[in-house]
Design a protein around this motif. Sequence first.
Motif, PDB file in Angstrom:
ATOM      1  N   LYS A   1       0.864  -1.255  -0.014  1.00 26.61           N
ATOM      2  CA  LYS A   1      -0.066   0.172   0.186  1.00 26.61           C
ATOM      3  C   LYS A   1       0.838   1.326   0.005  1.00 26.61           C
ATOM      4  O   LYS A   1       0.446   2.058  -0.736  1.00 26.61           O
ATOM      5  N   ARG A   2       1.743   0.998   0.664  1.00 26.96           N
ATOM      6  CA  ARG A   2       2.714   2.393   0.785  1.00 26.96           C
ATOM      7  C   ARG A   2       3.456   2.632  -0.768  1.00 26.96           C
ATOM      8  O   ARG A   2       3.543   3.783  -1.088  1.00 26.96           O
ATOM      9  N   LEU A   3       3.946   1.516  -1.067  1.00 27.54           N
ATOM     10  CA  LEU A   3       4.555   1.467  -2.821  1.00 27.54           C
ATOM     11  C   LEU A   3       3.669   2.159  -3.694  1.00 27.54           C
ATOM     12  O   LEU A   3       3.615   2.959  -4.485  1.00 27.54           O
ATOM     13  N   ALA A   4       2.243   1.769  -3.607  1.00 31.21           N
ATOM     14  CA  ALA A   4       1.065   2.164  -4.489  1.00 31.21           C
ATOM     15  C   ALA A   4       0.808   3.692  -3.966  1.00 31.21           C
ATOM     16  O   ALA A   4       0.536   4.393  -5.154  1.00 31.21           O
ATOM     17  N   ASP A   5       0.811   4.033  -2.792  1.00 31.54           N
ATOM     18  CA  ASP A   5       0.381   5.406  -2.541  1.00 31.54           C
ATOM     19  C   ASP A   5       1.777   6.429  -2.987  1.00 31.54           C
ATOM     20  O   ASP A   5       1.526   7.432  -3.661  1.00 31.54           O
TER      21      ASP A   5
ATOM     22  N   LYS B   1       1.217   6.750  -7.043  1.00 28.57           N
ATOM     23  CA  LYS B   1       0.178   7.649  -7.386  1.00 28.57           C
ATOM     24  C   LYS B   1       0.530   9.044  -6.988  1.00 28.57           C
ATOM     25  O   LYS B   1       0.217   9.987  -8.115  1.00 28.57           O
ATOM     26  N   ILE B   2       1.391   9.307  -6.191  1.00 26.94           N
ATOM     27  CA  ILE B   2       1.936  10.681  -5.784  1.00 26.94           C
ATOM     28  C   ILE B   2       2.713  11.128  -6.898  1.00 26.94           C
ATOM     29  O   ILE B   2       2.491  12.144  -7.428  1.00 26.94           O
ATOM     30  N   LYS B   3       3.686  10.190  -7.221  1.00 28.60           N
ATOM     31  CA  LYS B   3       4.348  10.527  -8.653  1.00 28.60           C
ATOM     32  C   LYS B   3       3.519  10.666  -9.749  1.00 28.60           C
ATOM     33  O   LYS B   3       4.086  11.631 -10.587  1.00 28.60           O
ATOM     34  N   LEU B   4       2.592   9.972  -9.989  1.00 35.83           N
ATOM     35  CA  LEU B   4       1.648  10.241 -11.220  1.00 35.83           C
ATOM     36  C   LEU B   4       1.087  11.664 -11.159  1.00 35.83           C
ATOM     37  O   LEU B   4       1.009  12.390 -12.126  1.00 35.83           O
TER      38      LEU B   4
END
Length: 207
Positions: free
Chosen positions: A183-187, A190-193
């Motif tokens: 979840k941390r990596l997915a968040d 998303k922030i990078k996107l």
Amino acid sequence: MKITKKNGRKTEVDKMEYLTSEKWHDDATISAYVRWINAMCPTVNSINTLQKTEELYTPYRTTFCMPKISDYSYTKVQAINKNNNTRYDAMETVITFANGDKVTVSCPIEEANQYTGFYTAIAKYAMGNSNKVNNAADYWINKFPKQKAKTEEKARRLKEQAKNIKRKKERRLQKEREDMEAKRLADKYKIKLIANKKYGVPLDFEP
């Protein structure tokens, strides 16, 4: 403390306490009680020792003094099995003592031994000429090993069950840690996107 006046001056006089008959009686009673307690202590200790002894030892007989043997026989007999009411061949040991007491033991002929029969008869007489020796032997030879094995098996199962619970808990915690990391990596992605769309920040940018 008592204050008196003599020639206009105050004088302190120590008030003496006289030992009345009532107080002497009370003191004497207490002393007698203390002496009685001290005298009873050995008796109480002996009673406690006796109780501990009874917990450690089975009092079949307080003392055992075997009388002289006046007669002995070891013969083949027909015994009856009380469970199914059938007859079988057995060897019977009979010991008669000088005081008139008699003790008898028997054993199936295929398992009989003359020395064992003699020893068993003496042990049976020492335990009051009852089945206590047979019951004790049956318990320690047959029942106790089964109970011990059952207890050990139960303890082994409980230990294995505790290990399984521990392993399941460790796997659950490991999965929770992996899910949190995912979840941390997915968040983070998303922030990078969002940053890439708004500000043109490369996706491989690490602050």
